[in-house]
Design an enzyme around this catalytic site. Sequence first.
Site, short mmCIF file in Angstrom:
data_model
loop_
_atom_site.label_atom_id
_atom_site.label_comp_id
_atom_site.label_asym_id
_atom_site.label_seq_id
_atom_site.Cartn_x
_atom_site.Cartn_y
_atom_site.Cartn_z
N SER A 105 0.82 -1.20 0.00
CA SER A 105 0.00 0.00 0.00
C SER A 105 0.86 1.26 0.00
O SER A 105 1.90 1.32 0.66
CB SER A 105 -0.92 0.01 1.22
N HIS A 153 -13.53 -3.42 -2.17
CA HIS A 153 -12.70 -2.89 -1.08
C HIS A 153 -12.99 -3.61 0.24
O HIS A 153 -13.03 -3.00 1.32
CB HIS A 153 -12.91 -1.38 -0.91
#
Length: 399
Positions: free
Chosen positions: A111, A281
């Site tokens: 990330s 998500h």
Amino acid sequence: MASTKEWFESVAEAQRRAKRRLPKSVYGALVAGAERGGTLDDNVRAFGELGLIPRIATGLGGGRELATTVLGQEVSLPVVVSPAGVQAVHPEGEVAVARAAAASGTAMGLSSFASKPIEEVAAANPKVFFQTYWMGTRERMVHVMDRARTAGAQGLIVTLDWTFAHRRDWGSPAIPERLDLKTMARLAPEVLLRPRWLADWARGGGAPDLAVPNVAGPGEPPPSFFGAYGEWMMTPPATWPDIAWMREAWGGPFLVKGIMHPDDARRAVEIGADAISVSNHGGNNVDSTPASIRALPGIVDAVGDHVEVLLDGGIRRGSDVVKALALGARAVLIGRAYLWGMAANGEAGVHNVLEILRAGIDETLVGLGRASIHDLTPRDVLMAPGFAIHDGAGASSPA
């Protein structure tokens, strides 16, 4: 084989151990889902609505073929670690995850909101894909992409399935701006109830650092999580021409994450994406979005072999992976499962989760009479009535 102190035999056991080990707020952040959590629950429930059709007397012996490629990287099983922001479950964070993924012979997504620099993570696992959002200026985005490329990132993941949905019907755990004395005093009661977690951080050098080092501009110090988040929120939303620009600016393997509609899958193909991830998500975007696995068949039908199709959301066992592959996915991404593993037993726990999934995939292939994951077809799966897929024309139809 029953679980032991150092080894657990299921992802469910990893979750139970994570709940016992983590402070309430940290564990709450891992299991959060938008609003009532309908999509979060459906991501898992939908796999239970899919049956498998075993075959007998197949004479299947020897090892099964589990290896594949994702974004040009060879992986020993069709499971890739999904990017997840600031990891407060263990002090080694993404570096430990990278080592565990490397030990299992697979790739990981890092990330842009990670707690560890991409240089350290890529050194621990060269099969790293850097994940980013459409945030900041194009100049800033180019700098971030250039840094990731120089560090050795093998691909770029752009995540688009997020609308800043913060509401949780049960209440969201508060994420502090910084861990100052006031914040630590407020969190002390729940932290003191988890002495092993506290001891891990004490040995690791202190409290979690909430800075995000991978989105800093040239010569800038790492911003705080909320500093970066604020910049992201203030950036005008991306359009498909913007994503086409990003794909061109990156110049290497490129994955669009957050596809739930066949039309979006087609647009991703049009702008030159190498791969897409069917993802909501993890249930943290628009609640009442169907499970990712429900959308997968329609999206596969829409794009055919023009792009690699991955799936993200709800994977808890090897048979879930097999179901996704049978319905057309090349591989899956896992998020909560490996974070529970890391909370339960650090790097070894992440490796444990990946090997649980490997064993489950292999066992399921044996039951189906398939020698390879590449032999799986939709005929291996039984879809119950009501398992709907989007037909791309604005309506749903039974599978």
